[in-house]
Design an enzyme around this catalytic site. Structure first.
Site, short mmCIF file in Angstrom:
data_model
loop_
_atom_site.label_atom_id
_atom_site.label_comp_id
_atom_site.label_asym_id
_atom_site.label_seq_id
_atom_site.Cartn_x
_atom_site.Cartn_y
_atom_site.Cartn_z
N ASP A 171 30.08 38.01 35.55
CA ASP A 171 28.64 37.83 35.68
C ASP A 171 28.27 36.46 35.13
O ASP A 171 28.86 36.02 34.14
CB ASP A 171 27.88 38.92 34.89
CG ASP A 171 26.40 38.95 35.25
OD1 ASP A 171 26.03 39.71 36.16
OD2 ASP A 171 25.62 38.20 34.62
N ILE A 174 21.73 32.71 32.73
CA ILE A 174 21.25 31.67 31.82
C ILE A 174 20.50 32.35 30.67
O ILE A 174 19.63 33.19 30.92
CB ILE A 174 20.32 30.69 32.57
CG1 ILE A 174 21.07 30.06 33.75
CG2 ILE A 174 19.78 29.62 31.62
CD1 ILE A 174 20.19 29.27 34.71
N HIS A 175 20.85 32.01 29.44
CA HIS A 175 20.20 32.59 28.27
C HIS A 175 19.80 31.49 27.31
O HIS A 175 20.35 30.39 27.36
CB HIS A 175 21.16 33.55 27.55
CG HIS A 175 21.47 34.78 28.35
ND1 HIS A 175 20.69 35.90 28.32
CD2 HIS A 175 22.46 35.04 29.23
CE1 HIS A 175 21.20 36.81 29.14
NE2 HIS A 175 22.27 36.31 29.70
N ARG A 176 18.87 31.80 26.40
CA ARG A 176 18.53 30.79 25.41
C ARG A 176 19.58 30.80 24.30
O ARG A 176 19.92 31.85 23.74
CB ARG A 176 17.11 30.95 24.89
CG ARG A 176 16.86 31.97 23.84
CD ARG A 176 15.36 31.98 23.44
NE ARG A 176 15.15 32.81 22.28
CZ ARG A 176 14.16 33.69 22.14
NH1 ARG A 176 13.25 33.84 23.08
NH2 ARG A 176 14.04 34.41 21.04
N GLU A 294 8.87 29.66 26.09
CA GLU A 294 9.41 30.55 27.12
C GLU A 294 8.60 30.38 28.41
O GLU A 294 7.51 29.81 28.40
CB GLU A 294 9.35 32.01 26.64
CG GLU A 294 10.38 32.34 25.57
CD GLU A 294 11.81 32.48 26.13
OE1 GLU A 294 12.00 32.26 27.34
OE2 GLU A 294 12.70 32.81 25.33
MN MN Z 1 24.15 39.96 37.06
#
Ligand code: MN
Length: 497
Positions: A171, A174-176, A294
């Site tokens: 998988d 994009i995350h902070r 955000e």
């Molecule tokens: Mn996914």
């Protein structure tokens, strides 16, 4: 594809995307003026091109490269690559009105990524191992702080890639990611995200989860990574969407320090492991109480306990470009919104073929919260089916809050025209449909019991349909004034309609 523009098919990585944009007026700008990554860089771009839900004044403008970043040699910073729908369309080789269809088709002809040998992977031209005592993320990479009160420096456009410890399925999301120490990065997950499910599985087994963060890649990967279920269920590798879009597989390489794969032509790769049963307070170094801006336009609160990536290595191309974005900018709208459009198009087309002409998730709606559906009622039998299409849109994307329905003669990409339809084709008491008490998204501050007594928990909302279409029987009474078709070029040479 019939309307492919020259060169978009040649985009394979970030650098070729930048070269493509340089051919166009007003799409790309760079500066040699030294910039501080701590709040100054984003402070500049807020005026130059952020757009979206960013505090006014802001505007849509060019992508921008800062060639000199204070305290960092040989690393440039790029911001705003996707912060214009027109620019995204140019990099993908289609008209901007067709992007949702292109992404929908890319999901349907997905191509799985392939692994290439290390010696061919440019992302490993330069290798820094965290086992070296001199290794320090904070001096190696100019992660920006977007505002002075951010919890710390953030990587905002890292493609986080990992495998399910039980099934081996991959998988990308994009995350902070906040830099916490010389070799630690905190990673915030909205509950339910696929990578978090992998992390929880590993943690339950008492194991670390190997992960890579690839920064600075083909923009097709960045947009493909933003698909969510049900379009891309758990186990669906979103890198295969970029493969489908470009017509060739994304190339991966095995990490130098962990058992995880990275995007082989990325500018920068951070390799590490999500450590089991270890959390930090997101703002432990600054105590600001804030995380970073955000996408809804507000700064998120720093979380008390966030999972941590223990970094094992950083690899990069020579003279790498660190790509970043401002969370609430138009860049986010495009990354989140175009996949949302594609997801809605896919479901409504399957259930109600031919009724919905197009879908737009506009910038002030953050890409996630608002969708405009353009419908063409073909006869009295389609009356009411358009509202069924709105219900399907909510099913296609669970974080959607408002759906606007407009007719085929309304330009859904022009919000002035949408508001015109709402003015002359909408009556509040009969054309507003409330669906209260539905779980939605935690980052909209109005989705909270303090805002409305009807809301039982934070993140629950009243989903609403605004039906701005003419009842089919009354269509004749709602013809827009018809002007004569003329050749304007006779009067203004070079004029484009
Ligand atoms: Mn996914």
């Amino acid at each position: 594809m019939s309307n492919t523009l020259p060169n978009a098919s040649q985009v394979t990585d970030l650098r070729s995307a930048i070269e493509l944009l340089k051919q166009y007026e007003g799409e790309y700008i760079e500066t040699n003026e030294p910039v501080d990554p701590e709040a100054e860089l984003s402070g500049v771009y807020r005026y130059v091109g952020a757009g979206g839900t960013v505090m006014r004044p802001t505007r849509t403008g060019p992508a921008m490269v800062f060639n000199k970043v204070k305290g960092f040699d040989n690393v440039r910073v790029l911001i705003g690559l996707l912060a214009s729908r027109e620019r995204v369309a140019r990099m993908f080789g289609v008209e901007k009105e067709k992007l949702g269809f292109l992404l929908k088709d890319s999901v349907n002809k997905a191509i799985a990524p392939v692994v290439i040998p290390r010696e061919k992977a440019v992302c490993q031209e330069v290798v820094h191992l965290a086992s070296d005592p001199a290794f320090d993320l904070r001096t190696l990479l100019p992660a920006p702080k977007n505002t002075p009160e951010d919890a710390g420096p953030y990587f905002t456009l890292g493609m986080a890639y990992a495998a399910d410890p039980e099934t081996g399925e991959h998988d990308v999301t994009i995350h902070r990611l906040c830099v916490q120490s010389r070799d630690e990065i905190s990673m915030y997950f909205v509950p339910g995200r696929h990578l978090d499910q992998f992390r929880i599985k590993a943690e339950k087994a008492g194991k670390a989860l190997p992960i890579t963060i690839s920064i600075g890649v083909d923009p097709a990967i960045e947009i493909g990574a933003c698909f969510e279920p049900p379009t891309t269920p758990l186990g669906f590798d979103e890198l295969s969407i970029a493969g489908g879009l470009r017509g060739r597989a994304v190339e991966l390489v095995e990490g130098v320090s962990v058992g995880a794969r990275a995007i082989a032509n990325a500018e920068i790769v951070i390799e590490g492991e999500l450590v089991p049963n270890y959390r930090v307070r997101e703002d432990q170094n600054t105590n600001t109480g804030k995380a970073m801006p955000e996408f809804p336009g507000y700064t998120g609160e720093a979380k008390l306990e966030v999972p941590v990536i223990k970094v094992k290595a950083v690899t990069h191309r020579r003279n790498p470009i660190l790509q970043t974005c401002i969370g609430p900018s138009d860049e986010h709208t495009n990354m989140a919104g175009i996949p949302t459009e594609a997801s809605i198009l896919q479901l409504v087309e399957r259930a109600l073929p031919g009724l919905v002409r197009n879908v737009h998730c506009p910038s002030p709606g953050t890409g996630k919260y608002v969708a405009v559906l353009q419908v063409g009622k073909r006869g009295p039998q389609d009356e009411g089916r358009h509202r069924q299409a709105a219900l399907l849109a909510f099913a296609a994307f669970s974080e959607l809050k408002h759906v606007f329905l407009v007719d085929e003669d309304v330009d859904l990409f022009d919000l002035s025209d949408v508001i015109w339809a709402m003015t002359t084709r909408y009556q509040g008491d009969v054309d507003t449909v409330f669906i209260p008490g539905v779980r939605c998204h935690p980052l909209d501050p109005s989705q909270d019991p303090a805002f409305s007594p009807s809301i039982r928990d934070h993140g629950i909302t009243c989903k609403t349909i605004y039906d701005c279409t003419v009842p089919y029987k009354l269509k004749e009474n709602f013809q827009r004034s018809q002007f004569m078709e003329v050749d304007v070029e006779r009067f203004i040479p070079g004029f484009r309609k």
